[in-house]
Design a protein around this motif. Structure first.
Motif, PDB file in Angstrom:
ATOM      1  N   ASN B  54     -20.277   3.570 -57.517  1.00 28.11           N
ATOM      2  CA  ASN B  54     -19.167   3.346 -58.450  1.00 28.11           C
ATOM      3  C   ASN B  54     -18.584   1.941 -58.305  1.00 28.11           C
ATOM      4  OD1 ASN B  54     -17.889   3.687 -56.041  1.00 28.11           O
ATOM      5  ND2 ASN B  54     -16.424   5.211 -56.753  1.00 28.11           N
ATOM      6  N   LEU B  56     -17.451   0.162 -55.887  1.00 29.60           N
ATOM      7  CA  LEU B  56     -16.402  -0.259 -54.959  1.00 29.60           C
ATOM      8  C   LEU B  56     -16.953  -1.367 -54.071  1.00 29.60           C
ATOM      9  CD1 LEU B  56     -14.549   3.013 -53.880  1.00 29.60           C
ATOM     10  CD2 LEU B  56     -13.892   1.324 -55.584  1.00 29.60           C
ATOM     11  N   ARG B  81     -17.295   4.443 -63.748  1.00 28.98           N
ATOM     12  CA  ARG B  81     -16.228   5.019 -62.913  1.00 28.98           C
ATOM     13  C   ARG B  81     -15.594   6.237 -63.562  1.00 28.98           C
ATOM     14  NH1 ARG B  81     -13.541  -0.506 -60.861  1.00 28.98           N
ATOM     15  NH2 ARG B  81     -14.982  -0.919 -59.146  1.00 28.98           N
ATOM     16  N   MET B  86     -14.505  10.211 -56.647  1.00 22.51           N
ATOM     17  CA  MET B  86     -14.792   9.878 -55.255  1.00 22.51           C
ATOM     18  C   MET B  86     -13.707  10.408 -54.331  1.00 22.51           C
ATOM     19  SD  MET B  86     -15.982   6.314 -53.653  1.00 22.51           S
ATOM     20  CE  MET B  86     -16.903   6.306 -52.142  1.00 22.51           C
ATOM     21  N   ASN B  92      -6.635   8.719 -48.986  1.00 21.95           N
ATOM     22  CA  ASN B  92      -6.094   7.715 -49.906  1.00 21.95           C
ATOM     23  C   ASN B  92      -5.250   8.311 -51.029  1.00 21.95           C
ATOM     24  OD1 ASN B  92      -7.414   5.917 -48.333  1.00 21.95           O
ATOM     25  ND2 ASN B  92      -8.976   5.367 -49.830  1.00 21.95           N
ATOM     26  N   LEU B  93      -4.448   9.314 -50.701  1.00 25.04           N
ATOM     27  CA  LEU B  93      -3.477   9.785 -51.687  1.00 25.04           C
ATOM     28  C   LEU B  93      -2.398   8.722 -51.840  1.00 25.04           C
ATOM     29  CD1 LEU B  93      -3.145  13.521 -50.617  1.00 25.04           C
ATOM     30  CD2 LEU B  93      -4.427  12.573 -52.537  1.00 25.04           C
ATOM     31  N   PHE B  94      -1.684   8.759 -52.979  1.00 20.35           N
ATOM     32  CA  PHE B  94      -0.610   7.790 -53.187  1.00 20.35           C
ATOM     33  C   PHE B  94       0.649   8.339 -52.508  1.00 20.35           C
ATOM     34  CE2 PHE B  94      -3.173   7.471 -57.270  1.00 20.35           C
ATOM     35  CZ  PHE B  94      -3.990   6.478 -56.768  1.00 20.35           C
ATOM     36  N   LEU B 105      -1.523  11.008 -62.642  1.00 23.24           N
ATOM     37  CA  LEU B 105      -1.470   9.557 -62.894  1.00 23.24           C
ATOM     38  C   LEU B 105      -2.696   9.069 -63.673  1.00 23.24           C
ATOM     39  CD1 LEU B 105       0.230   6.989 -62.345  1.00 23.24           C
ATOM     40  CD2 LEU B 105      -1.156   6.618 -60.306  1.00 23.24           C
ATOM     41  N   GLY B 106      -3.887   9.412 -63.169  1.00 25.21           N
ATOM     42  CA  GLY B 106      -5.112   8.968 -63.839  1.00 25.21           C
ATOM     43  C   GLY B 106      -5.216   9.498 -65.259  1.00 25.21           C
ATOM     44  N   LYS B 109      -2.343   7.799 -67.470  1.00 25.67           N
ATOM     45  CA  LYS B 109      -2.357   6.355 -67.686  1.00 25.67           C
ATOM     46  C   LYS B 109      -3.722   5.848 -68.149  1.00 25.67           C
ATOM     47  CE  LYS B 109       1.823   6.452 -66.424  1.00 25.67           C
ATOM     48  NZ  LYS B 109       2.837   6.525 -67.486  1.00 25.67           N
ATOM     49  N   ALA B 110      -4.798   6.386 -67.570  1.00 26.22           N
ATOM     50  CA  ALA B 110      -6.123   5.875 -67.922  1.00 26.22           C
ATOM     51  C   ALA B 110      -6.687   6.581 -69.156  1.00 26.22           C
ATOM     52  CB  ALA B 110      -7.073   6.030 -66.738  1.00 26.22           C
ATOM     53  N   ARG B 154      -7.551  15.657 -57.299  1.00 24.29           N
ATOM     54  CA  ARG B 154      -7.215  14.445 -58.050  1.00 24.29           C
ATOM     55  C   ARG B 154      -8.454  13.874 -58.741  1.00 24.29           C
ATOM     56  NH1 ARG B 154      -4.887   9.275 -54.897  1.00 24.29           N
ATOM     57  NH2 ARG B 154      -6.964   9.363 -54.007  1.00 24.29           N
ATOM     58  N   MET B 158     -10.069  14.000 -63.415  1.00 24.03           N
ATOM     59  CA  MET B 158     -10.691  13.050 -64.333  1.00 24.03           C
ATOM     60  C   MET B 158     -11.963  13.646 -64.937  1.00 24.03           C
ATOM     61  SD  MET B 158      -8.520  10.685 -64.205  1.00 24.03           S
ATOM     62  CE  MET B 158      -9.271   9.341 -65.116  1.00 24.03           C
TER      63      MET B 158
END
Lengths: 255, 247
Positions: B54, B56, B81, B86, B92-94, B105-106, B109-110, B154, B158
């Motif tokens: 992806n 990164l 992506r 992933m 890596n949570l906010f 959020l994704g 916003k995305a 999370r 998506m």
């Protein structure tokens, strides 16, 4: 507790001064019990408005410019990074007073030669100078704050489809702001103190008023003592406000 | 050389960190619905490999095609992506957002979903990872295992076609490993295409269609879990298995 003691001691010095023999201290010049002393104090304290307004506007501009400089400064593309680097190195190298003279006396001439006819008064001359000279430092503060947020946060944001702008706005900046608040507050205090330089281009703020009163009253010791206390009060108020803000922002978040 | 229509097609992939070659000429095809477990000693390039899928990590040469999209520019990277979820070792949570906000959020916003739709979808996936009751908490209030399950939810919000797991249980206390692996197995049984980098060999036997063993940036051995565990072909692989299975 310590603060209260310090305050009491300074009050004591003040009062002792009022009753001392002439020739050493002459607090009469700002003794509120006499008409002239009262007028002098009012004249001096009236500078607070200008100093605060000048500092607040300059600080906000500096924070905005700093962010606009800091973000491209962290690009992986060196050609995007370069202008930001140059700006920071250049601005950081100019002493405040020469920059103030240049902006106040020189900038209108430059603008006029470009066909823009604006006069820059002492207030805006000082605002522009303080904002620009401070922005190089705020930019570096933003950079360190943003870079301290784990790389993993950016990667996680990418994997849920956020673009650069969204990642900054929703993920990185909200976390970075808590870390950069203390150094930003430091910069604000620095701006408040540096605003005294505006006095040399005729801006009627705290220091200018003190200077003018010294020239007519010949009591530099008492007047400059009061001037220092005026800045002290201002800075202490800012410190308390920032502490409160930090607590408020920290309490939302246990990590 | 490459079969068309695979979920992931990787050919001739090379990646350097300065003078150090992290990936050496990797060829790998993953079919739709295939579950692959990648293992190998640390520094073998297994994480780098899936992070290239992806983008990164940017690869230096070679070809990556994900779900028919060839990785060539930013636009294709974004398209890829949006097909690939992933899950990271460190979750890596906010941390400044609630669990619910982490999940919405994704999509909002995305993808421009409405808040109501995004929250409904988030609840669906929180139920799927079995923690719907934690939606209003902050990540730091959850256990490691719960945080990792939130991270999985999370990604699922998506609605990706492919999931990448980068050592999803390595940062967890031992008693929390199985709750996370159960969720991943559950996903595997539903036919999700996935690549899992892990040392959990029990999980590999249960869920993997194919094992890949990497060392020093190369794919040393591939095979079905049965072949891989019962009859490893290479000496390096035997050695590795004996090291991690002796406990």
């Amino acid at each position: 507790m310590k603060l209260r003691t310090a305050f009491l001691i300074s009050c004591l010095i003040f009062l002792v001064g009022c009753n001392a023999t002439p020739g050493t201290w002459g607090w009469y010049v700002i003794d509120p019990r006499t008409q002239s002393g009262y007028n002098n104090i009012r004249f001096l304290l009236n500078g607070f408005g200008a100093t605060i307004l000048l500092s607040v506007i300059a600080a906000f501009l500096s924070m905005a410019i700093g962010l606009m400089v800091a973000l491209p400064g962290m690009s992986s593309n060196r050609w995007i990074r370069l202008p930001s680097r140059i700006y920071i190195e250049f601005v950081r190298a100019i002493p405040l007073l020469p920059m103030l003279f240049w902006v106040f006396y020189g900038l209108p001439v430059v603008l006029k030669s470009m066909g823009i006819n604006v006069s820059i008064d002492a207030f805006w001359g000082a605002v522009i100078t303080l904002a620009i000279s401070d922005s190089a430092f705020t930019a570096e503060i933003y950079r360190s704050g943003i870079q301290s947020i784990a790389k993993g946060q950016t990667e996680a944001a990418k994997t849920v489809g956020l673009n650069y702008r969204q990642t900054m706005r929703y993920v990185i900046l909200p976390q970075a702001i808590r870390r950069i608040l203390p150094p930003l507050a430091n910069q604000f205090i620095y701006i408040v103190k540096m605003s005294a330089f505006a006095s040399v281009i005729g801006m009627q703020e705290l220091t200018r008023r003190a200077n003018e009163l010294v020239v007519t009253e010949y009591r530099p010791l008492e007047i400059y003592t009061l001037l220092i206390l005026e800045y002290l009060v201002l800075v202490l108020i800012i410190s308390f406000f920032v502490r409160w803000l930090e607590r408020k922002m920290g309490s939302d978040e246990s990590r | 050389m490459t079969k068309t229509g695979d979920a992931i097609e990787i050919s001739g992939l090379n990646k350097w960190y300065g003078d150090y070659q992290a990936l050496k000429n990797i060829d790998l095809n993953v079919a739709h619905g295939e579950r692959i477990v990648v293992c190998g000693p640390s520094g073998s390039g297994k994480s780098t490999l899936i992070r290239c899928v992806n983008s990164l990590e940017e690869h230096d040469s070679g070809r990556i095609v994900v779900d028919g999209i060839e990785m060539i520019d930013n636009e294709s990277i974004n398209a890829i992506r949006s097909e690939v979820g992933m899950v990271f070792q460190q979750f890596n949570l906010f941390p400044h957002l609630s669990i619910m906000q982490n999940l919405t959020l994704g999509p909002m916003k995305a993808r421009g979903m409405s808040k109501a739709d995004a929250e409904e979808r988030a609840m669906r996936y929180l139920e799927r990872v079995r923690i719907p009751d934690q939606a209003h908490k902050k990540p730091s209030e959850l256990s490691g295992g719960q945080q990792q399950r939130v991270a999985i939810a999370r990604s699922l919000c998506m609605e990706p076609k492919i999931m990448l797991f980068d050592e999803p249980t390595s940062a967890l206390d031992p008693e929390m490993i199985s709750e996370v692996l159960d969720v991943i197995v559950d996903l595997a049984e539903d036919g999700m295409t996935m690549i899992v980098v892990t040392h959990e060999m029990g999980f590999a036997r249960r869920a993997a269609d194919r094992m890949i063993f990497m060392d020093h940036g190369e794919v040393i051995e591939t095979g079905t879990p049965t072949d891989f565990f019962e009859a490893p072909k290479t000496e390096r692989c035997k050695q590795f298995l004996s090291q991690i299975l002796q406990h």
